[in-house]
Design a protein around this motif. Structure first.
Motif, PDB file in Angstrom:
ATOM      1  N   LEU A   1      36.079  32.451  43.988  1.00 18.00           N
ATOM      2  CA  LEU A   1      37.442  32.978  44.120  1.00 18.00           C
ATOM      3  C   LEU A   1      38.308  31.971  44.864  1.00 18.00           C
ATOM      4  CD1 LEU A   1      39.555  35.235  43.930  1.00 18.00           C
ATOM      5  CD2 LEU A   1      38.526  36.262  45.974  1.00 18.00           C
TER       6      LEU A   1
ATOM      7  N   LEU B   1      33.618  41.259  44.016  1.00 14.13           N
ATOM      8  CA  LEU B   1      33.204  40.148  44.869  1.00 14.13           C
ATOM      9  C   LEU B   1      31.845  40.461  45.486  1.00 14.13           C
ATOM     10  CD1 LEU B   1      34.760  37.508  45.665  1.00 14.13           C
ATOM     11  CD2 LEU B   1      35.299  38.631  47.814  1.00 14.13           C
TER      12      LEU B   1
ATOM     13  N   LEU C   1      44.352  36.235  47.881  1.00 16.22           N
ATOM     14  CA  LEU C   1      44.271  36.994  46.633  1.00 16.22           C
ATOM     15  C   LEU C   1      45.360  38.057  46.572  1.00 16.22           C
ATOM     16  CD1 LEU C   1      42.865  37.944  44.018  1.00 16.22           C
ATOM     17  CD2 LEU C   1      41.328  39.320  45.460  1.00 16.22           C
TER      18      LEU C   1
ATOM     19  N   LEU D   1      38.402  42.983  40.025  1.00 11.12           N
ATOM     20  CA  LEU D   1      37.684  41.795  40.491  1.00 11.12           C
ATOM     21  C   LEU D   1      36.601  42.275  41.448  1.00 11.12           C
ATOM     22  CD1 LEU D   1      37.735  38.595  40.584  1.00 11.12           C
ATOM     23  CD2 LEU D   1      38.890  38.888  42.776  1.00 11.12           C
TER      24      LEU D   1
END
Length: 801
Positions: free
Chosen positions: A173, A120, A217, A118
């Protein structure tokens, strides 16, 4: 480009010739017309290479197209492969992206259980740019997709089902992935890496929010059996490992030894001359910057110019076009937010193809697309932090290309301190960025979100150490969470009820709706006021706590470079209605503040001053506003208002000055309010030297006798509910902060005070009273500096009395 065009000595001569030409043209009527105050030559550096502990898979290495790695790339990648989270803080164009690209490619190529990643990014545009870069590599097993507000429904479903790499932003997110984590089970169960790019932008209240999003997360990933490694990239900032660790909640190792090459760079500091010594008025920064860019364009040096706002970007670009030959006017472009996507892409393509001689931009090009072949960079004002300065300067002369950078100093305290102490740019360490995850105004909303995603248990204290118990008790007391004893029960938000079993008490979400809907990541305020046109078209938003000062009736509100006038403020409906305005005037709110000190967390002596940090409460009432002419700054009218008070509970740092110190300096009690007020303004203006923050992120109050200290007191406080960590940093650097503030005032050539020293554009008292001379005496005494030595101005001794 021809070799002689990038000769750094030639570039330096160009700047010196312009300074001499303007000095001749200005004549003797300008005070201190020597614009070029400093030139620094930064030598070229050679690349330094290193080998990995084990080579990359051949297919990955071939796709990356690099035969050797710079030392920082190899160091970071070896740490990541060993399961260590890292932050690489090196110069612009030093190949930081390759670190996570290599790690992602290796994880995706694993023969057993390939890993996902992931990524960001702080903006959607940067995520899109990095998607193009990653897709262009065509790494084996890597299927990348963006997931943001522009992603269509079908593409979102495909990303959830098939992507091995998802590129997104913190907001998506927060509200688009974590609340719907069950649909991401395949991706999250194999989550190997979390990339956080441009880490230095995750600071203040925004960074504090992102810290909780990343903890959520990690918690959801652990629920599916994953424990990702963080790969962070940052511009050069102070204490990068501390920021990265605070953001992620895990131990992060900093990699800062930059092995990439760089060309020789000439760095010039340019200060617009004083037009009126009494008022301190200087020549236009925009005009000076435009002239330098035009000179460089005429000399066939491809140039990027950075401006502080969208409006100034258009203004400078227009001035450049009017100063260059007709044949080059079409090769000068403005680039800023507010342009259509197609327009931005056209400019980017023209820049990459060498079809533009100059681009004038906001911070929009500080990040993002890779820029090659630029000879020079001109900055219209100091961008606020040393980190941002070097990020912008690095956009020209990348790799081993020689280049020129010119910083045109603005009129405020920070810019003028740099003009008086230019060597500090090259010797002082970059500022640290600060966040405050412990802020309950930030933590509690994310605990609501976390409870919605999965029931909270005592085990979750590993994600929120020292915060979980108090937060759960607060939210349970307000009825938003319910604590159930060990056993089996139901948990989950709307449409997500499920049976859970636990050996310890669990806290579950009991509210309706989606808790993420009420949490804006870039604000510390519990509520927002919507700014709309008369037909309801959205224009912007403002924190409810600042609405009275920013969007009161009659206020001029500027958004995206467009001017609006507020015709109605309805706090009950949380709405401000605006109409177009011609921009000929601007407004400043007049406020009355009652600031109470609620306690001292820490205190110490700084010379004769008692310094402390702790919680404060600031109650502000807007009593009116001043309308001023945008061109001259002269007051046109003063209008009274009657608005309800607004209370801010936050963190502050304060200095208690003994009365005998003021008296011993020959300052009579009637002068104390002006002395303290001037010192407060100057201190706020200089604070960004020590923390990556903006003067608008903090507020201040000064009084000759504070009700809670019983003595003359100066308070500087975080402008966000609960604080963002700025007050704590101010406490730590108080000695250096006092010294720099004294230097700013002493170096300013004005007589009674101006925006370069003690005036503030956000003063709620109309910059009254202010005593510049008294403030200099006080600050010089407190910092241990002689008032004359403190500054560079030849008239400092006369002003100090």
């Amino acid at each position: 480009m021809a070799g002689d065009r990038s000769d750094p000595s030639d570039l330096e001569s160009l700047v010196r010739r312009r300074a001499d030409l303007l000095l001749d043209r200005d004549g003797p009527h300008l005070a201190d017309a020597g614009r070029l105050v400093h030139v620094e030559r930064l030598p070229a550096t050679e690349p330094r290479w290193a080998d990995l502990a084990a080579p990359l898979p051949p297919a990955v290495a071939a796709r990356l197209g690099v035969e050797r790695l710079y030392t920082h790339q190899a160091e970071a990648l070896d740490l990541v492969r060993a399961g260590r989270s890292v932050v690489t803080a090196t110069s612009t164009s030093s190949g930081k992206s390759l670190i996570y690209q290599a790690a992602i490619g290796e994880a995706a190529a694993a023969p057993v259980r390939p890993g996902t990643a992931l990524c960001l990014f702080p903006t959607k545009a940067l995520a899109q740019d990095q998607l193009r870069a990653l897709a262009g590599l065509d790494l084996p097993g890597v299927q990348a997709a963006t997931y943001d507000g522009d992603t269509g429904r079908a593409e979102r479903g495909d990303a959830r089902r098939n992507a091995s790499v998802v590129l997104t932003n913190p907001e998506m997110l927060h509200c688009g992935i974590l609340p719907h984590h069950a649909g991401w089970m395949r991706f999250l169960s194999r989550l190997r890496y979390v990339v956080v790019d441009e880490l230095h932008l995750f600071r203040g209240i925004f960074g504090s929010h992102v810290a909780h999003v990343l903890r959520r997360l990690r918690r959801v990933a652990a629920h599916y059996g994953a424990d990702p490694v963080f790969i962070c990239s940052s511009a050069t900032i102070g204490e990068p490992a501390a920021l990265a660790s605070a953001l992620t909640g895990v131990d992060v190792t900093a990699v800062t030894d930059d092995g990439s090459p760089s060309g020789e760079r000439v760095m010039a500091i340019w200060n617009p001359p004083v037009l009126d010594e009494a008022t301190g008025t200087r020549a236009s920064t925009h005009g000076e910057a435009a002239g330098l860019v035009a000179d460089l364009v005429r000399a066939e040096r491809r140039t990027i110019g950075f401006c502080p706002s969208r409006r100034s970007t258009e203004l400078v670009a227009d001035r450049v076009r009017r100063q260059v030959p007709a044949s080059q006017r079409g090769r000068v472009a403005a680039y800023r937010g507010g342009f259509l996507t197609e327009e931005r892409h056209e400019i980017e393509a023209a820049l990459a193809a060498g079809e533009l001689d100059a681009v004038v931009t906001t911070s929009a090009l500080e990040l993002g697309i890779d820029l090659e072949g630029l000879d020079a960079c001109v900055l219209d004002g100091f961008p606020g932090t040393v980190a941002s300065l070097w990020q912008r300067v690095g956009r020209a002369g990348r790799r081993q290309q020689e280049s020129l950078a010119v910083l045109v100093c603005g009129a405020d305290q920070l810019d003028q301190w740099i003009a008086a102490h230019p060597e500090e740019l090259f010797t002082r360490p970059p500022e640290p960025a600060v966040i405050n995850p412990a802020n309950p105004f930030v933590a509690d909303p994310h605990l609501r979100c976390a409870a919605f995603e999965l029931p909270l248990t005592h085990d979750d204290a590993r994600y929120w150490p020292g915060l979980l118990d108090e937060g759960v008790c607060r939210l349970a007391g307000s009825g938003e969470l319910i604590v159930r004893p060990p056993g089996v029960g139901t948990a989950g938000g709307r449409g997500r009820r499920r049976r859970v079993s636990a050996d310890s008490p669990v806290a579950v979400w009991t509210g309706g709706g989606w808790p993420v809907d009420g949490v804006g990541l870039r604000s510390g305020s519990p509520g927002q006021v919507k700014i709309v046109a008369p037909d309801g078209t959205p224009v912007g938003t403002v924190d409810r706590g600042r609405a009275g000062e920013v969007v009161h009736e009659g206020a001029v509100y500027v958004h995206a470079g467009r001017h609006h006038r507020v015709v109605e403020l309805d706090l009950d409906r949380a709405r401000a209605v605006v109409v177009p305005d011609d921009g000929s005037t601007w407004t400043t709110a007049i406020t009355r503040m009652d600031l109470r000190i609620l306690g001292e967390d820490r205190s110490r002596a700084v010379g004769p001053v008692h310094l402390a940090v702790g919680p404060i409460s600031a109650t502000t009432r807007v009593t009116g506003y001043e309308r001023k002419d945008a061109a001259s700054g002269e007051r046109i009218e003063r209008v009274g208002l009657d608005l309800p008070p607004s209370t801010l509970e936050t963190r502050g740092v304060w200095q208690v000055v003994p009365e005998e110190v003021l008296a011993g300096l020959g300052l009579v009690p009637d002068a104390w309010p002006g002395v303290l007020h001037a010192a407060e303004h100057a201190a706020i203006g200089v604070l960004p030297l020590f923390a990556i923050c903006d003067r608008w992120d903090v507020g201040g109050v000064s009084t000759a006798r504070h009700v809670d200290t019983g003595a003359p007191t100066i308070v500087i406080y975080d402008g966000y509910p609960g604080g963002a960590g700025i007050a704590e940093l101010g406490f730590e650097v108080a000695e250096r902060h006092l010294e720099a503030t004294a230097q700013v005032i002493a170096a300013c050539p004005c007589r009674d005070g101006c925006p370069s020293c003690v005036q503030s554009p956000k003063c709620g008292n109309g910059n009254e009273p202010l005593d510049k001379v008294g403030a200099l005496r006080l600050l010089a005494a407190l910092s241990g500096l002689d008032p004359v030595v403190a500054g560079a101005s030849p008239t400092a001794a006369w002003r100090a009395g």
